[in-house]
Write an enzyme that holds these catalytic residues in place. Structure first.
Site, PDB file in Angstrom:
ATOM      1  N   GLU A 126       0.835  -1.210   0.000  1.00  0.00           N
ATOM      2  CA  GLU A 126       0.000   0.000   0.000  1.00  0.00           C
ATOM      3  C   GLU A 126       0.869   1.259   0.000  1.00  0.00           C
ATOM      4  O   GLU A 126       0.545   2.238  -0.684  1.00  0.00           O
ATOM      5  CB  GLU A 126      -0.932  -0.010   1.210  1.00  0.00           C
ATOM      6  CG  GLU A 126      -2.007  -1.068   1.123  1.00  0.00           C
ATOM      7  CD  GLU A 126      -3.328  -0.611   1.697  1.00  0.00           C
ATOM      8  OE1 GLU A 126      -4.145  -0.065   0.937  1.00  0.00           O
ATOM      9  OE2 GLU A 126      -3.520  -0.786   2.916  1.00  0.00           O
ATOM     10  N   GLU A 146      -4.412  -8.646   2.693  1.00  0.00           N
ATOM     11  CA  GLU A 146      -5.468  -8.351   3.666  1.00  0.00           C
ATOM     12  C   GLU A 146      -6.651  -9.303   3.575  1.00  0.00           C
ATOM     13  O   GLU A 146      -7.147  -9.793   4.602  1.00  0.00           O
ATOM     14  CB  GLU A 146      -5.940  -6.894   3.490  1.00  0.00           C
ATOM     15  CG  GLU A 146      -4.992  -5.851   4.038  1.00  0.00           C
ATOM     16  CD  GLU A 146      -3.858  -5.509   3.087  1.00  0.00           C
ATOM     17  OE1 GLU A 146      -3.070  -4.619   3.420  1.00  0.00           O
ATOM     18  OE2 GLU A 146      -3.757  -6.138   2.004  1.00  0.00           O
TER      19      GLU A 146
END
Length: 272
Positions: A126, A146
């Site tokens: 990210e 995730e």
């Protein structure tokens, strides 16, 4: 400035150094593969603000210590105040320091280059997606894990990744939560360059120096134009682009660039 100078905004988990026009931000928690902590996020939030606000800084580099970039969020460490009283104070003073540190809010006005070795997964990827240019070592591991853990990529990747590399490729990465090799990431357009192990920071610095030689007003205007027009129709986007671009064309930097070209010498830009 002779050699890197450690800046006082550094924290125990985030070292910030300036070397000429370049600021190097190093995630410094190698014993945990640089997993994110509140201390680290405060340091990054302050670093991005410093890069944006300091005229002599033209480009930033984000990297990790100890052979890894970032293994994602350490939820316990992110919820635990730093042991450093100054960092505790800054955490209270910076609104949304988590999002600012993760490059989700208050994105720097100068280019940020990501230099990756080892693990750059979950929050590490990210962070990569929040930067402008990405240099990755051959043996690095990327991925947004995730979903595999029943979590959600809160750094903005569910929005940003499809816009950067296209829907199909982004959904492949996001929904399978699988690892992605540097060569595959390069083919997808997620990163700029794959380099031998141990050379990511060196390659990023070479790229940073190239950018720093350009007119800083021009570089910043290009970034700003993209960010402000990415989702506008072309006619509206061109109007915004003209409003940003014409002042650059009339700047002292533009005049200096023309003089330097005529005189066959490096330009000496002052950002005005």
């Amino acid at each position: 400035m002779s050699g890197p100078e450690k800046l006082p905004i550094s924290t125990p988990h985030c070292t910030v150094e300036q070397d000429g026009h370049v600021v190097i931000v190093t995630l410094n928690r190698p014993e945990a593969k640089n997993a994110l902590s509140s201390d680290m996020l405060v340091g990054m939030a302050d670093a991005w603000a410093y890069i944006s606000e300091t005229t002599e800084v033209r480009v930033g580099i984000l990297t990790g210590a100890g052979g890894d970039f970032c293994a994602g969020a350490d939820l316990k460490a992110m919820g635990t105040p730093s042991a450093d009283p100054r960092v505790q104070q800054r955490a209270g003073e910076i609104p949304n320091f988590h999002w600012k540190g993760l490059l989700r809010e208050a994105v720097p006005t100068k280019p940020i280059i990501c230099a990756i070795e080892g693990y750059a997964v979950a929050g590490g990827t990210e962070l990569l997606i929040g930067t402008d240019l990405r240099i990755v070592a051959q043996s690095a591991t990327l991925g947004l894990f995730e979903a595999k853990r029943g979590l959600f990529p809160m750094g903005g990747s569910a929005i940003r990744l499809p816009r950067q590399i296209g829907y199909a490729a982004a959904m492949d990465i996001l929904l399978t939560a699988r690892s992605v090799s540097p060569d595959e990431a390069l083919a997808m357009g997620l990163i700029n360059k794959v380099v031998p192990d141990g050379e990511a920071l060196k390659a990023a610095r070479e790229l940073a120096d190239q950018i720093a030689e350009c007119g800083p007003l021009a570089v910043q205007a290009i970034l700003r134009t993209y960010r402000e027009t990415a989702h506008l129709p072309e006619k509206e986007a061109l109007e915004v682009s003209d409003g940003i671009g014409w002042p650059v064309i009339g700047s002292e930097d533009a005049k200096e660039g023309s003089r330097a070209f005529r005189e066959k010498r490096p330009a000496r830009y002052e950002g005005r």
